[in-house]
Design an enzyme around this catalytic site. Structure first.
Site, PDB file in Angstrom:
ATOM      1  N   TYR A  54       0.824  -1.199   0.000  1.00 30.54           N
ATOM      2  CA  TYR A  54       0.000   0.000   0.000  1.00 30.54           C
ATOM      3  C   TYR A  54       0.870   1.266   0.000  1.00 30.54           C
ATOM      4  CZ  TYR A  54      -3.554  -3.376   1.536  1.00 30.54           C
ATOM      5  OH  TYR A  54      -4.392  -4.459   1.659  1.00 30.54           O
ATOM      6  N   HIS A 120       0.426 -11.900   1.223  1.00 27.83           N
ATOM      7  CA  HIS A 120      -0.546 -11.077   0.505  1.00 27.83           C
ATOM      8  C   HIS A 120      -1.072 -11.773  -0.753  1.00 27.83           C
ATOM      9  CE1 HIS A 120      -1.539  -6.542  -0.280  1.00 27.83           C
ATOM     10  NE2 HIS A 120      -2.578  -7.319  -0.457  1.00 27.83           N
ATOM     11  N   SER A 199     -12.987  -5.113   1.300  1.00 28.63           N
ATOM     12  CA  SER A 199     -13.998  -4.551   0.390  1.00 28.63           C
ATOM     13  C   SER A 199     -15.405  -5.045   0.729  1.00 28.63           C
ATOM     14  CB  SER A 199     -13.648  -4.862  -1.072  1.00 28.63           C
ATOM     15  OG  SER A 199     -12.445  -4.256  -1.451  1.00 28.63           O
ATOM     16  N   PRO A 200     -15.806  -4.986   2.003  1.00 27.57           N
ATOM     17  CA  PRO A 200     -17.139  -5.463   2.377  1.00 27.57           C
ATOM     18  C   PRO A 200     -18.261  -4.592   1.834  1.00 27.57           C
ATOM     19  CG  PRO A 200     -16.122  -4.344   4.228  1.00 27.57           C
ATOM     20  CD  PRO A 200     -15.065  -4.456   3.169  1.00 27.57           C
ATOM     21  N   LEU A 201     -17.907  -3.394   1.366  1.00 25.95           N
ATOM     22  CA  LEU A 201     -18.897  -2.495   0.770  1.00 25.95           C
ATOM     23  C   LEU A 201     -18.749  -2.433  -0.745  1.00 25.95           C
ATOM     24  CD1 LEU A 201     -18.798   0.371   3.421  1.00 25.95           C
ATOM     25  CD2 LEU A 201     -20.340  -1.588   3.293  1.00 25.95           C
ATOM     26  N   ARG A 203     -16.162  -2.081  -2.726  1.00 26.83           N
ATOM     27  CA  ARG A 203     -15.298  -0.980  -3.178  1.00 26.83           C
ATOM     28  C   ARG A 203     -16.077   0.326  -3.305  1.00 26.83           C
ATOM     29  NH1 ARG A 203     -10.373  -3.217  -4.371  1.00 26.83           N
ATOM     30  NH2 ARG A 203     -10.390  -5.462  -4.731  1.00 26.83           N
ATOM     31  N   GLY A 204     -16.985   0.538  -2.334  1.00 26.61           N
ATOM     32  CA  GLY A 204     -17.773   1.767  -2.284  1.00 26.61           C
ATOM     33  C   GLY A 204     -19.093   1.688  -3.019  1.00 26.61           C
ATOM     34  N   PHE A 205     -19.261   0.669  -3.863  1.00 32.16           N
ATOM     35  CA  PHE A 205     -20.485   0.591  -4.667  1.00 32.16           C
ATOM     36  C   PHE A 205     -21.721   0.452  -3.787  1.00 32.16           C
ATOM     37  CE2 PHE A 205     -23.726  -1.763  -7.000  1.00 32.16           C
ATOM     38  CZ  PHE A 205     -23.858  -0.973  -8.130  1.00 32.16           C
TER      39      PHE A 205
END
Length: 328
Positions: A54, A120, A199-201, A203-205
């Site tokens: 990152y 990773h 990314s439980p959301l 990736r913002g979608f």
């Protein structure tokens, strides 16, 4: 609501730190990013997740600098096996590379140990047993507390677990990415391994924050993800419209409904949503106090899932790098 990884137990929702330095266009100012990390701690977050990749080390430096005074209170997770070399992302699971990456991480994080250290990505040119064997020696040396894997199949998890107990597997898991339900979730449950959901959301979608992919910054990785491209995006937006109505019926936000759905899947599941917004951080962490009926959760499962979402989560080249099971 609390969850467990190895011998640690804490708030069921952690914080993914990636987007404070990486992947979604221009990172926030370090001062603002630091404020968010400290606010997360104030709100009860103890599980902070970073990686060597990152920002090619910058995220570890940020987390290390800001959270050093709180080091004894937090559960610190980072990752090796995928780093930045000469400005490019490189997957390298050779023992000597993992060892060198750990030493760099300890320096950047300003600590003498990392509580949970992930591979990773599995470098498919190196037997998983060799990479995990190297990480087992890190545990013996006291430099890491527990071993994790990221984006691996149930079969690979079993092979790794035969060398050394795997405390956690981190993989994408949300309403619109259900791949862990093919085999990995059952295997984690069987082995006592936590499933850390990045990314439980979506990736913002599913938070409603992406309405026009063309408006994303040129270096935003979502531009290259099929689900954010035509014709898939328009199809997925119609699903989201129904999801928005469902959240309103539940009396919560879309983000909270998405996180609550995930928390109810299994006690081994630990979501780590990331955000740059203090308001969104507070919204996400309020999920534990949100009550959602089983009927609404079941309706959400039917509305958004492998049979309704349009497009694969990665392009072909990226998909070839990972080891997760996929729907045929």
């Amino acid at each position: 609501m609390q969850r467990r990884i190895a011998d640690w137990q804490g708030l069921a929702i952690g914080l993914g730190c990636m987007n404070l330095s990486h992947a979604y266009g221009t990172p926030p100012d370090p001062a603002d990013a630091g404020e968010l990390l400290l606010r997360a701690h104030e709100l009860g977050v103890r599980h902070f997740d970073t990686a060597a990749l990152y920002g090619f080390g910058r995220n570890e430096e940020l987390v290390g600098k800001v959270l050093k005074p709180l080091r004894g209170e937090i559960f610190l997770a980072s990752k090796c096996g995928m780093t930045g070399v000469d400005g490019k992302r490189v997957i390298d699971g050779r023992p000597e590379t993992l060892t060198a990456t750990l030493e760099e991480a300890l320096r950047r994080l300003q600590t003498d140990h990392i509580d949970l250290y992930y591979l990773h990505r599995w470098d498919k040119s190196v037997p998983i047993e060799d990479s995990v064997g190297t990480m087992a020696r890190m545990v013996e040396q006291g430099k890491i507390g527990a071993i994790g894997l990221s984006e691996v199949s149930a079969d690979t998890l079993r092979k790794a677990h035969s060398v050394h107990p795997v405390a956690a597997v981190q993989t994408e898991y949300s309403l619109w990415t259900r791949n862990p339900e093919i085999a990995l979730l059952d295997t984690c449950r069987e082995l006592g391994t936590a499933l850390v959901a990045f990314s439980p959301l979506a990736r913002g979608f599913l938070a409603g924050s992406v309405t026009d992919p063309e408006a994303l910054e040129p270096r935003d990785i979502r531009r290259n993800m099929p689900r954010f491209q035509s014709p898939h995006f328009a199809v997925n937006c119609r699903l989201r419209d129904g999801f928005r109505e469902l959240a309103a019926e539940a009396g919560c936000t879309m983000s909270q409904l998405a996180l609550r759905w995930l928390l109810e899947r299994d006690p081994c599941v630990i979501p780590i949503p990331g955000t740059r917004s203090l308001a969104h951080l507070e919204e996400n962490l309020a999920t534990a106090s949100v009550g959602v009926s089983e009927d609404i959760l079941m309706t959400a499962s039917r509305l958004i899932g492998p049979n309704t979402v349009s497009g694969p989560r990665y392009g072909a080249a990226t998909q070839a790098e990972i080891d997760t099971e996929d729907y045929v």
